[in-house]
Design a protein around this motif. Structure first.
Motif, PDB file in Angstrom:
ATOM      1  N   ASP A   1       0.376  -1.409  -0.189  1.00 44.55           N
ATOM      2  CA  ASP A   1       0.281  -0.172   0.447  1.00 44.55           C
ATOM      3  C   ASP A   1       1.039   1.401  -0.325  1.00 44.55           C
ATOM      4  OD1 ASP A   1      -2.012   2.028   0.624  1.00 44.55           O
ATOM      5  OD2 ASP A   1      -2.983   0.813   1.372  1.00 44.55           O
ATOM      6  N   SER A   2       0.908   2.281  -1.096  1.00 45.64           N
ATOM      7  CA  SER A   2       1.485   3.133  -1.321  1.00 45.64           C
ATOM      8  C   SER A   2       1.092   4.091  -0.317  1.00 45.64           C
ATOM      9  CB  SER A   2       1.129   4.164  -2.334  1.00 45.64           C
ATOM     10  OG  SER A   2      -0.291   4.661  -1.811  1.00 45.64           O
ATOM     11  N   ARG A   3       0.060   4.192   1.143  1.00 40.25           N
ATOM     12  CA  ARG A   3       0.464   4.947   2.572  1.00 40.25           C
ATOM     13  C   ARG A   3       1.409   4.932   3.210  1.00 40.25           C
ATOM     14  NH1 ARG A   3      -6.436   4.105   2.142  1.00 40.25           N
ATOM     15  NH2 ARG A   3      -4.918   2.252   1.878  1.00 40.25           N
ATOM     16  N   VAL A   4       1.741   3.680   3.280  1.00 39.22           N
ATOM     17  CA  VAL A   4       2.935   2.926   4.584  1.00 39.22           C
ATOM     18  C   VAL A   4       3.821   2.868   4.322  1.00 39.22           C
ATOM     19  CG1 VAL A   4       3.253   0.788   5.786  1.00 39.22           C
ATOM     20  CG2 VAL A   4       1.081   1.464   4.751  1.00 39.22           C
ATOM     21  N   MET A   5       5.481   4.363   4.771  1.00 37.59           N
ATOM     22  CA  MET A   5       6.461   4.250   4.140  1.00 37.59           C
ATOM     23  C   MET A   5       6.925   3.936   5.401  1.00 37.59           C
ATOM     24  SD  MET A   5       5.697   7.472   2.463  1.00 37.59           S
ATOM     25  CE  MET A   5       7.276   8.147   1.868  1.00 37.59           C
ATOM     26  N   PRO A   6       7.447   2.813   5.828  1.00 31.39           N
ATOM     27  CA  PRO A   6       7.913   2.714   6.269  1.00 31.39           C
ATOM     28  C   PRO A   6       9.622   3.914   7.136  1.00 31.39           C
ATOM     29  CG  PRO A   6       8.184   0.960   5.814  1.00 31.39           C
ATOM     30  CD  PRO A   6       7.857   2.216   4.611  1.00 31.39           C
ATOM     31  N   GLU A   7      10.019   3.276   6.003  1.00 33.50           N
ATOM     32  CA  GLU A   7      10.852   4.665   7.039  1.00 33.50           C
ATOM     33  C   GLU A   7      10.612   5.901   7.438  1.00 33.50           C
ATOM     34  OE1 GLU A   7      10.880   2.679   3.514  1.00 33.50           O
ATOM     35  OE2 GLU A   7      12.450   1.727   3.224  1.00 33.50           O
ATOM     36  N   MET A   8       9.716   6.640   6.431  1.00 33.41           N
ATOM     37  CA  MET A   8       9.284   7.902   7.167  1.00 33.41           C
ATOM     38  C   MET A   8       8.849   7.748   8.443  1.00 33.41           C
ATOM     39  SD  MET A   8       5.710  10.223   5.742  1.00 33.41           S
ATOM     40  CE  MET A   8       6.930  11.492   4.452  1.00 33.41           C
TER      41      MET A   8
ATOM     42  N   PRO B   1      18.911   5.109   5.135  1.00 33.05           N
ATOM     43  CA  PRO B   1      19.100   4.757   4.444  1.00 33.05           C
ATOM     44  C   PRO B   1      19.895   3.041   5.346  1.00 33.05           C
ATOM     45  CG  PRO B   1      19.626   6.057   3.687  1.00 33.05           C
ATOM     46  CD  PRO B   1      19.013   6.998   4.590  1.00 33.05           C
ATOM     47  N   GLY B   2      19.766   1.846   5.081  1.00 31.54           N
ATOM     48  CA  GLY B   2      20.873   0.939   5.438  1.00 31.54           C
ATOM     49  C   GLY B   2      20.009   0.424   6.799  1.00 31.54           C
ATOM     50  N   ASP B   3      18.908   1.099   7.068  1.00 28.54           N
ATOM     51  CA  ASP B   3      18.836   0.768   8.949  1.00 28.54           C
ATOM     52  C   ASP B   3      17.805  -0.272   8.657  1.00 28.54           C
ATOM     53  OD1 ASP B   3      19.962   2.734   9.803  1.00 28.54           O
ATOM     54  OD2 ASP B   3      18.261   4.184  10.208  1.00 28.54           O
ATOM     55  N   LEU B   4      16.845  -0.226   7.802  1.00 29.85           N
ATOM     56  CA  LEU B   4      15.428  -1.369   7.603  1.00 29.85           C
ATOM     57  C   LEU B   4      16.188  -1.774   5.953  1.00 29.85           C
ATOM     58  CD1 LEU B   4      12.576   0.712   8.814  1.00 29.85           C
ATOM     59  CD2 LEU B   4      13.504  -0.433  10.531  1.00 29.85           C
TER      60      LEU B   4
END
Ligand code: ZN
Length: 227
Positions: free
Chosen positions: A41-48, A54-57
């Motif tokens: 789903d385009s509304r789910v942005m884990p990094e945000m 970058p590199g965390d997840l």
């Protein structure tokens, strides 16, 4: 498409220079602490939502945040999990569903899936949730029904996750923790599955320990784990 090009230009102009050192360091390898499996789903942005760098997840996304059980067939998500556990040695795997999930709505209303045979087949991996809810929570109405199904799908996918040999082995020695979460898009809230009580609770933001879905380790770990 111009939006993407313009966005990339902004990234190169405004963001990259500020974090050049990080990107140059990451150019030669990654060591993410967590594999995050969520919906496409385009509304789910884990990094945000986790303010991650970058590199965390190590993020894997598919329709319905699904992990097929071991040995049914090889899938991209199962291959990614093996890589994450064996090579990247992630310390956590999170399976995260979300509110207003189209996949969960399709699971509730199979007629909506006509004309999408691949989606219908894929969602059979979520049948466990549909059955659990149909037999135990059919009295719930609309929104509550969808919320319950979304939570049960996370629980079902956690059970599938534990059928993967690499996961079972790492959980057994305590080097890997597994977590089941549901993200509410409109409320910016997360509920987490507590394996001890079998219930979802609000994610603790006051320093109290995070409830987990991880069973007790039965062997001594040779890998240090992070909290
Ligand atoms: Zn979804």
């Amino acid at each position: 498409m111009n939006r993407l090009i313009n966005g990339f230009e902004s990234f190169r102009r405004d963001i990259y220079p500020e974090q050049r050192e990080l990107f140059e360091r990451l150019a030669s390898g990654q060591s993410p602490h967590t594999m995050f499996i969520t919906c496409a789903d385009s509304r789910v942005m884990p990094e945000m939502i986790f303010c991650a760098q970058p590199g965390d997840l190590f993020v894997y996304r598919n329709v319905g945040n699904i992990v097929p059980p071991y040995a049914q067939h090889v899938s991209g998500v199962v291959a990614a999990i093996e890589y994450a556990v064996k090579v990247l040695k992630v310390q956590h795997i999170v399976i995260c569903g979300h509110s207003d999930c189209g996949a969960m709505k399709g699971l509730l209303n199979p007629s909506e899936l006509s004309g999408m045979p691949s989606v219908a087949d894929w969602l059979k991996h979520a049948d466990v949730a549909r059955h659990v809810v149909a037999e135990n929570a059919s009295h719930l109405h609309a929104d509550e029904h969808l919320r319950c199904l979304t939570e049960e799908n996370v629980v079902g996918q956690l059970e599938h996750l534990r059928t993967l040999p690499v996961v079972a082995a790492a959980v057994a020695n305590g080097s890997l923790s597994i977590h089941g979460w549901v993200y509410d898009i409109g409320e910016a809230a997360i509920r987490v599955f507590d394996g001890g009580t079998g219930r979802f609770v609000d994610i603790p933001c006051d320093g109290t320990p995070l409830p987990q879905a991880t069973p007790m380790a039965r062997f001594a770990s040779t890998v240090a784990t992070a909290a």
